[in-house]
Write a protein that holds these residues in place. Structure first.
Motif, mmCIF file in Angstrom:
data_model
loop_
_atom_site.group_PDB
_atom_site.id
_atom_site.type_symbol
_atom_site.label_atom_id
_atom_site.label_comp_id
_atom_site.label_asym_id
_atom_site.label_seq_id
_atom_site.Cartn_x
_atom_site.Cartn_y
_atom_site.Cartn_z
ATOM 1 N N PRO A 161 -51.166 -45.040 -4.215
ATOM 2 C CA PRO A 161 -52.172 -44.510 -3.859
ATOM 3 C C PRO A 161 -52.309 -42.802 -4.041
ATOM 4 O O PRO A 161 -53.498 -42.243 -4.046
ATOM 5 C CB PRO A 161 -52.569 -44.508 -2.273
ATOM 6 C CG PRO A 161 -51.152 -44.931 -1.856
ATOM 7 C CD PRO A 161 -50.461 -45.535 -3.321
ATOM 8 N N ILE A 162 -51.198 -42.409 -4.222
ATOM 9 C CA ILE A 162 -50.968 -41.060 -4.559
ATOM 10 C C ILE A 162 -51.254 -40.519 -6.113
ATOM 11 O O ILE A 162 -51.982 -39.623 -6.273
ATOM 12 C CB ILE A 162 -49.656 -40.727 -4.079
ATOM 13 C CG1 ILE A 162 -49.488 -40.730 -2.383
ATOM 14 C CG2 ILE A 162 -49.518 -38.872 -4.214
ATOM 15 C CD1 ILE A 162 -48.015 -40.562 -2.011
ATOM 16 N N SER A 163 -50.572 -41.240 -6.821
ATOM 17 C CA SER A 163 -50.421 -40.992 -8.408
ATOM 18 C C SER A 163 -51.404 -41.706 -9.072
ATOM 19 O O SER A 163 -52.138 -41.307 -10.053
ATOM 20 C CB SER A 163 -49.218 -41.015 -8.621
ATOM 21 O OG SER A 163 -48.922 -42.331 -9.032
ATOM 22 N N GLY A 164 -51.943 -42.978 -8.432
ATOM 23 C CA GLY A 164 -52.824 -43.835 -9.188
ATOM 24 C C GLY A 164 -52.084 -44.540 -10.301
ATOM 25 O O GLY A 164 -52.610 -45.533 -10.981
ATOM 26 N N GLY A 165 -50.785 -44.240 -10.534
ATOM 27 C CA GLY A 165 -50.061 -45.056 -11.484
ATOM 28 C C GLY A 165 -49.328 -46.382 -10.886
ATOM 29 O O GLY A 165 -49.617 -46.611 -9.479
ATOM 30 N N ALA A 166 -48.895 -47.067 -11.554
ATOM 31 C CA ALA A 166 -48.102 -48.395 -11.032
ATOM 32 C C ALA A 166 -46.978 -48.685 -12.059
ATOM 33 O O ALA A 166 -46.874 -48.378 -13.020
ATOM 34 C CB ALA A 166 -49.195 -49.418 -11.024
ATOM 35 N N ILE A 167 -46.026 -49.445 -11.149
ATOM 36 C CA ILE A 167 -44.919 -50.184 -12.186
ATOM 37 C C ILE A 167 -45.069 -51.618 -11.939
ATOM 38 O O ILE A 167 -45.211 -52.296 -11.071
ATOM 39 C CB ILE A 167 -43.652 -49.794 -11.705
ATOM 40 C CG1 ILE A 167 -43.495 -48.240 -12.098
ATOM 41 C CG2 ILE A 167 -42.525 -50.455 -12.348
ATOM 42 C CD1 ILE A 167 -41.887 -47.686 -11.719
ATOM 43 N N HIS A 168 -45.268 -52.500 -13.288
ATOM 44 C CA HIS A 168 -45.223 -53.860 -12.999
ATOM 45 C C HIS A 168 -43.688 -54.213 -13.430
ATOM 46 O O HIS A 168 -43.434 -54.476 -14.407
ATOM 47 C CB HIS A 168 -46.159 -54.283 -14.123
ATOM 48 C CG HIS A 168 -47.642 -53.971 -13.894
ATOM 49 N ND1 HIS A 168 -48.421 -54.136 -12.873
ATOM 50 C CD2 HIS A 168 -48.293 -52.869 -14.574
ATOM 51 C CE1 HIS A 168 -49.603 -53.633 -13.004
ATOM 52 N NE2 HIS A 168 -49.441 -52.625 -13.792
ATOM 53 N N GLY A 169 -43.101 -54.392 -12.231
ATOM 54 C CA GLY A 169 -41.623 -54.802 -12.433
ATOM 55 C C GLY A 169 -41.437 -56.179 -12.686
ATOM 56 O O GLY A 169 -40.364 -56.624 -13.156
ATOM 57 N N ASP A 170 -42.377 -56.986 -12.357
ATOM 58 C CA ASP A 170 -42.231 -58.465 -12.273
ATOM 59 C C ASP A 170 -42.261 -59.144 -13.576
ATOM 60 O O ASP A 170 -41.813 -60.297 -13.977
ATOM 61 C CB ASP A 170 -43.192 -59.344 -11.283
ATOM 62 C CG ASP A 170 -42.786 -59.258 -10.025
ATOM 63 O OD1 ASP A 170 -43.513 -59.512 -9.040
ATOM 64 O OD2 ASP A 170 -41.709 -58.594 -9.771
ATOM 65 N N ARG A 171 -42.856 -58.336 -14.663
ATOM 66 C CA ARG A 171 -42.765 -58.781 -16.028
ATOM 67 C C ARG A 171 -41.486 -59.234 -16.665
ATOM 68 O O ARG A 171 -41.393 -60.168 -17.351
ATOM 69 C CB ARG A 171 -43.489 -57.782 -16.997
ATOM 70 C CG ARG A 171 -43.807 -58.112 -18.345
ATOM 71 C CD ARG A 171 -44.870 -58.709 -18.560
ATOM 72 N NE ARG A 171 -44.791 -59.820 -19.472
ATOM 73 C CZ ARG A 171 -45.326 -60.055 -20.634
ATOM 74 N NH1 ARG A 171 -46.868 -59.450 -20.609
ATOM 75 N NH2 ARG A 171 -45.240 -61.013 -21.371
ATOM 76 N N ILE A 172 -40.462 -58.644 -15.936
ATOM 77 C CA ILE A 172 -39.122 -59.220 -16.446
ATOM 78 C C ILE A 172 -38.790 -60.714 -16.464
ATOM 79 O O ILE A 172 -38.220 -61.266 -17.252
ATOM 80 C CB ILE A 172 -38.118 -58.586 -15.412
ATOM 81 C CG1 ILE A 172 -38.022 -56.983 -15.820
ATOM 82 C CG2 ILE A 172 -36.781 -58.868 -15.773
ATOM 83 C CD1 ILE A 172 -37.001 -56.108 -15.123
ATOM 84 N N MET A 181 -51.747 -56.575 -14.252
ATOM 85 C CA MET A 181 -52.829 -55.488 -13.828
ATOM 86 C C MET A 181 -52.560 -54.736 -12.353
ATOM 87 O O MET A 181 -52.005 -55.223 -11.411
ATOM 88 C CB MET A 181 -54.122 -56.507 -13.558
ATOM 89 C CG MET A 181 -55.188 -56.234 -13.790
ATOM 90 S SD MET A 181 -56.556 -57.516 -13.825
ATOM 91 C CE MET A 181 -57.452 -57.249 -15.245
ATOM 92 N N ALA A 182 -53.254 -53.509 -12.437
ATOM 93 C CA ALA A 182 -52.876 -52.689 -11.447
ATOM 94 C C ALA A 182 -54.264 -52.727 -10.280
ATOM 95 O O ALA A 182 -55.268 -52.766 -10.832
ATOM 96 C CB ALA A 182 -52.343 -51.164 -11.779
ATOM 97 N N THR A 183 -54.082 -52.414 -9.161
ATOM 98 C CA THR A 183 -55.264 -52.496 -8.229
ATOM 99 C C THR A 183 -56.112 -51.347 -8.564
ATOM 100 O O THR A 183 -57.229 -51.280 -8.158
ATOM 101 C CB THR A 183 -54.883 -52.479 -6.774
ATOM 102 O OG1 THR A 183 -54.068 -51.518 -6.470
ATOM 103 C CG2 THR A 183 -54.048 -53.859 -6.430
ATOM 104 N N ARG A 184 -55.671 -49.978 -9.163
ATOM 105 C CA ARG A 184 -56.240 -48.960 -9.464
ATOM 106 C C ARG A 184 -57.182 -48.495 -8.156
ATOM 107 O O ARG A 184 -58.064 -47.871 -8.187
ATOM 108 C CB ARG A 184 -57.165 -49.346 -10.553
ATOM 109 C CG ARG A 184 -56.379 -49.455 -11.973
ATOM 110 C CD ARG A 184 -57.297 -49.301 -13.013
ATOM 111 N NE ARG A 184 -56.343 -49.453 -14.243
ATOM 112 C CZ ARG A 184 -56.657 -49.798 -15.489
ATOM 113 N NH1 ARG A 184 -58.226 -49.572 -15.758
ATOM 114 N NH2 ARG A 184 -55.745 -49.868 -16.535
#
Lengths: 136, 551, 308
Positions: free
Chosen positions: C89-100, C116-119
């Motif tokens: 919510p602060i930076s708007g970014g995301a890490i998709h770690g489950d792709r591993i 996909m990120a909730t954005r």
């Protein structure tokens, strides 16, 4: 219109298991507003390229600390090309001597970070490269 | 004149006297450069209850001030420089150089394919052969590695984890070939698979079967190679991955507890394997915290082994450790500064009572070290040993108000963190649920942010920079080496008795399905020149492969 | 600019790159997105089973999804996965770690994965995720799994947009079953107790059975780490989907989901206009925000602030 969100894939090709740098960069990119797809350690070049295509990322970030970059980074560039995704820029970092930069650039790696590069420089580079791609 | 405290008296008459007989001190008396005599150990005027409980005397529980009663006054720490690259022949040359220069122990670095149980011609090995260490595919490579080096005259530390059983088997097989009795063989295998899952990434099999291999090694070595240290429970890599000092201690000791538990479950006697456990820590540049860390770790392990696991033998309570100066603090800019860093880090390790020490070379942030820079790294230790005086009295900073306070606090916080791991149900659940990795990553990120914001200064990097264009002579690994090594392993496969190899590998596979100790089977296999890839593939078939956990 | 026709053709030819590009175009609302969506093969979309997988972190959702993907591949199916992670919510970014976990399928052309990120979209997530699912379906994927944490309302909506929803829990997560999952318990078709070999699994199963029984739903036990219980679970998913199709439940849900998606897209499209109107009105601090909103909405409905 909200700001375009750039998607970056970060992965470690080859056998090197030291992911501190890659993970720090992933977090820093997230904190700078990027969406980061982290694909983990011990990936083959083919796997990284395939995932990059599927996720339609704006750039690929590779980390290598074991000295295998001259073999593995160009392979990823090549694999992207084979899948029709040569427009996805590849950026590399890790334990990479300055001397290898020209070779890597020639082989299609857009930018290489050497040890000591700050997080901010890295973020700026990714931003620049993604923005360039968006307007292509 | 104050009378001697009875405990001190007893210590002198028993523990100390016995040691001095076996390992006499290097000098009759030690003096400072200016001629002042140095006491064996600085002591308060009154040895009160608190002193005796928390600090005690060196060589006695809780070993806070050192595991030996005379420490470096009898024997300096082992100067053991990690080395190894490209081919076994090149490494062999570097070993013989180092032994000539006065190094007292050998340390082997293996390349990543070897560490992960792949032969040099495996597809995953592409570009990695011989890069971060020596490539060992079979006993043939081991023979080249130790050519002209008698294994009864050296102590060798092998940085190998998941396939440690294979390399150990090769080492012992080689000793036998040289006519050396395995009972005489001295050294260490790192064999610490638990840290691989959270810090170093060279795991092969899942945690539980890996622990089985570890305990197999403990058992086999206690009978066959009793002078060999069977594990080096490591905090170094955890620290390199970004942990704090407290996390380094807590996670390392927690892993240590897990190994002890596994061994006990396998029916081993704690007083037999307990004294062969050794540790491996990091030495970073914050001197006081590091010295406090080592002392806290010693005190904690003593309590764990004596009070929790109820080991009876005093030697099981002693935390003996090797130290390496912190790789992650080396800078690629103004690399001479690294010599200063390494000196401070080495000093911290010595002040902390390390049993052996590796000092990094100044160019290691950029490349594999050259002969010159390796020599400087070794000289750093020698200057500390012979010119600084800190080796001539024991635990020289002991009693410092700050040091004792830091030691206590690190101990407290480490216990608390170990309790959190227990709350998960132990180390393996904590690993599987990503707790340990997340803790480390959080610390790493915090550290990076502090550097980026200049809250923490790194000289030459974020402050005091210079426009230098210094060229560092790089040590290049010749890419031809991979080709040569590939050919070598293919030749080995051609020239051995392949029927025998198939047979021993089958036996290994079958044994793997049972509870049997796998070491004898692995030894048989390496003697027939089965390759590390072939042996590990059999084990992969039996145990499965570990998949990285997202955290 | 994007060649929409080429991309649509590529989707129907099941080409990775085309599917991936299409999802980006729709997610970013690039030019051509509408045409793209309009050109998708509706027959394929209609017949695809969409399975929503949700549950608290630590329950093993990703491992379970991965097992389901493997199982489907063993059955010869082409599978899609949309993995949704929260944006900061602060930076708007995301890490998709489950792709591993999904990387083992990276070389398998018949596993299509999209992170996909909730954005931070109140509604837009439904819109984009729904569109992504349709692109995958048009690209030959059946089933398509949507994996999400299910904490926020938008993620609830996502889950409700699936044909079949599975709620995954595991013992020892320290959640009070009543408190945390009230909303999801209502919505879930299937409850899964993962890590069923761990202590506490029996108790958790019992608690869930009580709730499930009331609503005529079932509880399944799995040990995803050992690939146990997967076949039964998936078989039931298919059966339930078929049952819903016959009874008209499937059509009802899809209609609701479609409505939800339309509302979400509309809100997303209106949002910039609302923003501009706010700006152009200036900020009269004395006026209650709700009254401002009334005025703005009235203005928009009356066609003021016309844009094309």
């Amino acid at each position: 219109m909200s700001q375009k969100k750039y998607r970056i894939l970060i992965g470690k090709p080859g056998l090197d298991g030291h992911d501190r740098g890659a993970k720090c960069i992933a977090r820093a990119l997230r904190d700078a507003g990027f969406e980061v797809i982290y694909t983990g350690i011990r990936r083959t070049p083919e796997e990284i390229a395939a995932a990059a295509v599927q996720e339609d990322v704006d750039a690929v970030g590779l980390s290598s600390l074991s000295g295998a970059h001259l073999v593995l980074f160009p392979e990823i560039v090549e694999n992207l090309r084979k899948q029709g995704a040569e427009d996805i820029p590849v950026i590399g970092g890790g334990i990479i001597p300055e001397e290898d930069l020209p070779t890597l650039n020639e082989q299609g790696v857009s930018k290489v970070f050497t040890p000591g590069t700050t997080m901010q420089e890295i973020i700026n580079t990714f931003t620049e490269i993604c923005e360039k791609g968006a307007h292509a | 004149m104050t009378s001697k405290h009875p405990d001190l008296q007893k210590w002198e008459e028993t523990v100390l006297a016995k040691t001095i007989q076996k390992f006499p001190e290097r000098c009759e008396n030690f003096h400072t450069v200016g001629g002042l005599e140095l006491p064996r150990i600085g002591l308060p005027k009154v040895l009160d209850q608190e002193y005796l409980e928390k600090l005690g005397l060196p060589g006695m529980y809780p070993f806070t001030r050192g595991v030996q009663p005379t420490m470096y006054r009898s024997r300096l720490w082992t100067m053991r420089q990690y080395a190894g690259f490209s081919t076994a022949e090149e490494t062999n040359k570097r070993y013989r150089y180092l032994l000539d220069q006065g190094q007292t122990g050998l340390s082997v670095a293996f390349d990543l394919p070897t560490q992960i149980g792949y032969d040099s011609d495996h597809s995953m090995s592409r570009g990695e052969v011989g890069k971060v260490g020596v490539a060992i595919d079979s006993l043939a490579d081991m023979e080249k590695l130790f050519d002209q080096i008698p294994l009864d005259k050296v102590s060798t530390s092998m940085t190998i984890n998941s396939p440690a059983a294979v390399l150990l088997a090769m080492y012992v097989a080689l000793a036998e070939k040289q006519g050396v009795d395995p009972q005489q063989v001295k050294g260490t295998i790192q064999n610490d698979v638990l840290k691989e899952y959270v810090a170093r990434g060279t795991f092969i099999f899942p945690p539980r079967p890996s622990l089985r291999l570890v305990t197999n090694i403990f058992e086999w070595c206690s009978e066959n190679t009793p002078s060999f240290n069977t594990i080096s429970i490591s905090g170094y890599h955890i620290r390199e991955a970004g942990s704090t000092a407290v996390q380094e201690v807590a996670f390392t000791l927690a892993n240590g507890c897990e190994y002890v538990r596994a061994a006990l479950e396998a029916g081993l006697d704690i007083d037999v394997f307990g004294k062969r456990l050794s540790f491996f820590f990091n030495a970073t540049t914050d001197i006081m915290e590091e010295v406090a860390k080592f002392r806290a770790a010693r005190r904690m392990w003593a309590k764990i082994m004596r009070d929790h696991f109820q080991a009876q033998n005093e030697r099981s309570w002693m935390l003996r450790f090797h130290t390496q100066t912190a790789g992650h603090t080396l800078s690629g800019k103004q690399i001479d500064n690294n010599v200063v860093r390494v000196t401070l880090q080495a000093l911290a390790a010595v002040l902390g009572g390390t049993q052996s020490l590796h000092t990094n070379s100044k160019d290691e942030a950029l490349t594999l070290p050259t002969e010159d820079s390796v020599r400087t790294a070794l000289r750093t230790q020698q200057v500390i040993a012979h010119e600084s005086g800190v080796a001539n009295s024991i635990d020289v900073l002991g009693g410092s108000y700050l040091l004792e306070d830091l030691t206590d606090r690190i101990e407290q916080e480490s216990w608390a963190l170990m309790q959190k791991i227990d709350d998960f149900g132990g180390v393996i659940p904590a690993i599987e649920q990503g707790f340990i990795k997340r803790q480390i990553e959080d610390s790493a990120y915090e550290y990076q942010n502090k550097i980026d914001s200049k809250e923490r200064i790194v000289v030459g990097e974020n402050e005091f920079q210079s426009e230098e264009e210094m060229k560092v002579p790089l040590l290049r690994i010749d890419p031809e080496i991979e080709k040569t090594q590939v050919k070598t392993v293919q030749d080995v496969r051609q020239n051995r008795d392949n029927q025998k190899v198939e047979s021993v590998l089958n036996q290994l596979e079958q044994a793997g399905q049972t509870d049997a100790n796998l070491m004898p089977y692995i030894v048989e296999a390496v003697k027939e020149y089965a390759t590390i890839g072939e042996i590990c593939q059999v084990l992969r078939n039996v145990f499965g492969e570990h998949k990285e956990i997202s955290s | 600019m994007h060649n929409i026709d080429q991309i649509v053709q590529g989707i129907h030819q099941e080409k990775s790159r085309s599917i991936a590009r299409a999802i980006s175009i729709v997610e970013d609302a690039d030019a051509g997105a509408d045409d793209l969506l309009d050109s998708l093969d509706t027959a394929r979309i209609e017949n695809t089973m969409v399975v929503g997988i949700t549950g608290a972190p630590g329950a093993g959702k990703s491992t379970l999804t991965n097992c389901l993907v493997e199982h489907c591949r063993n059955l010869g199916k082409r599978v899609g996965v949309v993995a949704i992670d929260p944006s900061s919510p602060i930076s708007g970014g995301a890490i998709h770690g489950d792709r591993i976990r999904m990387m083992q399928h990276a070389m398998d052309q018949d596993v299509v994965v999209r992170s996909m990120a909730t954005r931070g979209r109140l509604g837009g997530l439904c819109a984009s995720a729904g569109a992504a699912v349709r692109v995958m379906a048009a690209g030959g994927c059946d089933p398509v799994f949507i994996e999400t944490v299910g904490v926020g309302q938008s993620e609830m909506d996502i889950i409700q947009s699936s044909d079949i929803t599975a709620l995954v829990s595991a013992p020892g997560l320290g959640d009070d079953i009543q408190a945390l999952k009230a909303g999801l318990l209502e919505v879930a078709d299937i409850m899964v107790v993962n890590k069923a070999d761990c202590p506490g699994a029996d108790l958790l199963s019992m608690e869930l059975e009580e709730v499930a029984h009331e609503k005529g739903r079932r509880v399944f036990r799995t040990v995803a780490a050992k690939k146990e219980g997967i076949e039964d679970l998936f078989t039931y998913m298919r059966e339930l989907f078929d049952t819903h199709r016959e009874s008209g439940e499937s059509a009802r849900r899809r209609k609701l989901a479609r409505q939800r998606e339309i509302v979400d897209w509309s809100i997303e499209m209106l949002r910039p206009y609302i923003g501009e109107m706010c700006k152009s009105r200036g900020d009269d601090l004395s006026m209650d925000p709700k009254i401002c909103a009334h005025e703005i909405t009235k203005s928009l409905l009356q066609g003021h602030g016309n844009r094309e």
